[in-house]
Design an enzyme around this catalytic site. Structure first.
Site, PDB file in Angstrom:
ATOM      1  N   CYS A 151       0.835  -1.205   0.000  1.00  0.00           N
ATOM      2  CA  CYS A 151       0.000   0.000   0.000  1.00  0.00           C
ATOM      3  C   CYS A 151       0.870   1.256   0.000  1.00  0.00           C
ATOM      4  O   CYS A 151       1.566   1.519  -0.971  1.00  0.00           O
ATOM      5  CB  CYS A 151      -1.014  -0.045   1.143  1.00  0.00           C
ATOM      6  SG  CYS A 151      -2.371   1.138   0.923  1.00  0.00           S
ATOM      7  N   GLU A 165      -2.301  -8.662   3.461  1.00  0.00           N
ATOM      8  CA  GLU A 165      -2.629  -9.206   4.777  1.00  0.00           C
ATOM      9  C   GLU A 165      -4.133  -9.228   5.044  1.00  0.00           C
ATOM     10  O   GLU A 165      -4.580  -9.853   6.005  1.00  0.00           O
ATOM     11  CB  GLU A 165      -1.893  -8.424   5.873  1.00  0.00           C
ATOM     12  CG  GLU A 165      -2.414  -7.036   6.160  1.00  0.00           C
ATOM     13  CD  GLU A 165      -2.005  -5.971   5.152  1.00  0.00           C
ATOM     14  OE1 GLU A 165      -2.396  -4.816   5.363  1.00  0.00           O
ATOM     15  OE2 GLU A 165      -1.324  -6.286   4.154  1.00  0.00           O
ATOM     16  N   HIS A 167      -3.871  -4.661   0.036  1.00  0.00           N
ATOM     17  CA  HIS A 167      -3.428  -5.178   1.341  1.00  0.00           C
ATOM     18  C   HIS A 167      -3.395  -6.698   1.291  1.00  0.00           C
ATOM     19  O   HIS A 167      -4.422  -7.358   1.444  1.00  0.00           O
ATOM     20  CB  HIS A 167      -4.346  -4.691   2.453  1.00  0.00           C
ATOM     21  CG  HIS A 167      -4.138  -3.256   2.793  1.00  0.00           C
ATOM     22  ND1 HIS A 167      -3.124  -2.826   3.617  1.00  0.00           N
ATOM     23  CD2 HIS A 167      -4.791  -2.148   2.378  1.00  0.00           C
ATOM     24  CE1 HIS A 167      -3.167  -1.514   3.713  1.00  0.00           C
ATOM     25  NE2 HIS A 167      -4.161  -1.077   2.971  1.00  0.00           N
TER      26      HIS A 167
END
Length: 196
Positions: A77, A180, A178
């Site tokens: 990001c 994650e 993202h």
């Protein structure tokens, strides 16, 4: 394998650590130059505003450290955006590792809200980072700025225009989304990075 996460005044560090734990990996969160240089892989996360994040990197001398790294580095990001040359977010000179400009979304379609928040599809996947990932796989985005398409683009997304969802230059990789928070697709991308 020694894995380091860059500690600075931006980041989504807890979520990145949780994703790594799901994959059975551990990482040291550090702003120590030597610890970063010793690591086998470095993750450069980011949530926040570009100029503040760059100021924090400069204050701690991490801008020069980042540019000097020779092992695989993954920017996430804002971390990806700071790998680029310049961001329109507060007219920020970034690290200049990937010679690409970061622009603000200005969608002509009123239905496209800024920031882009939510799931979007990846396409034109061109990197070992995406091994085992299908064209059209969904990833999770939260961003108002995007890296322009360039020869360094290794994946695209579409949001009123086609932009670089991921970039690669030398040992530096960046993903706008993202990982994650991108479920199994994100976990596979992280795993692929760990195996580079």
């Amino acid at each position: 394998m020694k894995l380091a996460i860059i500690k600075y005044n931006a980041g989504n560090i807890r979520s990145v650590l949780n994703a790594l734990e799901r994959l059975g990996a551990e990482a040291e969160v550090t702003d120590e130059p030597e610890a970063l240089r010793r690591a086998d892989k470095v993750i450069f996360p980011g949530v926040g505003e570009a100029s503040t994040a760059m100021a924090s990197l400069r204050q701690n001398g991490l801008d020069g450290v980042l540019r000097s790294l020779t092992q695989p580095v993954l920017g996430i990001c804002v971390g990806m955006q700071l790998l680029c040359a310049h961001s329109e977010e507060n007219d920020t000179e970034a690290l200049g590792i990937v010679p690409v400009r970061v622009r603000r979304f200005l969608p002509a379609d009123a239905l496209l809200k800024v920031p882009q928040v939510g799931w979007n599809r990846l396409f034109n996947l061109r990197s070992p980072l995406f091994a085992g990932i299908d064209e059209g796989s969904y990833v999770y985005n939260v961003h108002s700025y995007y890296a322009e398409d360039s020869p360094y683009t290794i994946a695209h997304c579409e949001y009123g225009l086609t932009y670089a969802a991921a970039v690669h230059k030398d040992n530096f990789y960046g993903v706008q989304f993202h990982t994650e928070k991108s479920a199994a697709t994100g976990d596979r991308i992280i795993q692929n990075f760990l195996q580079l």
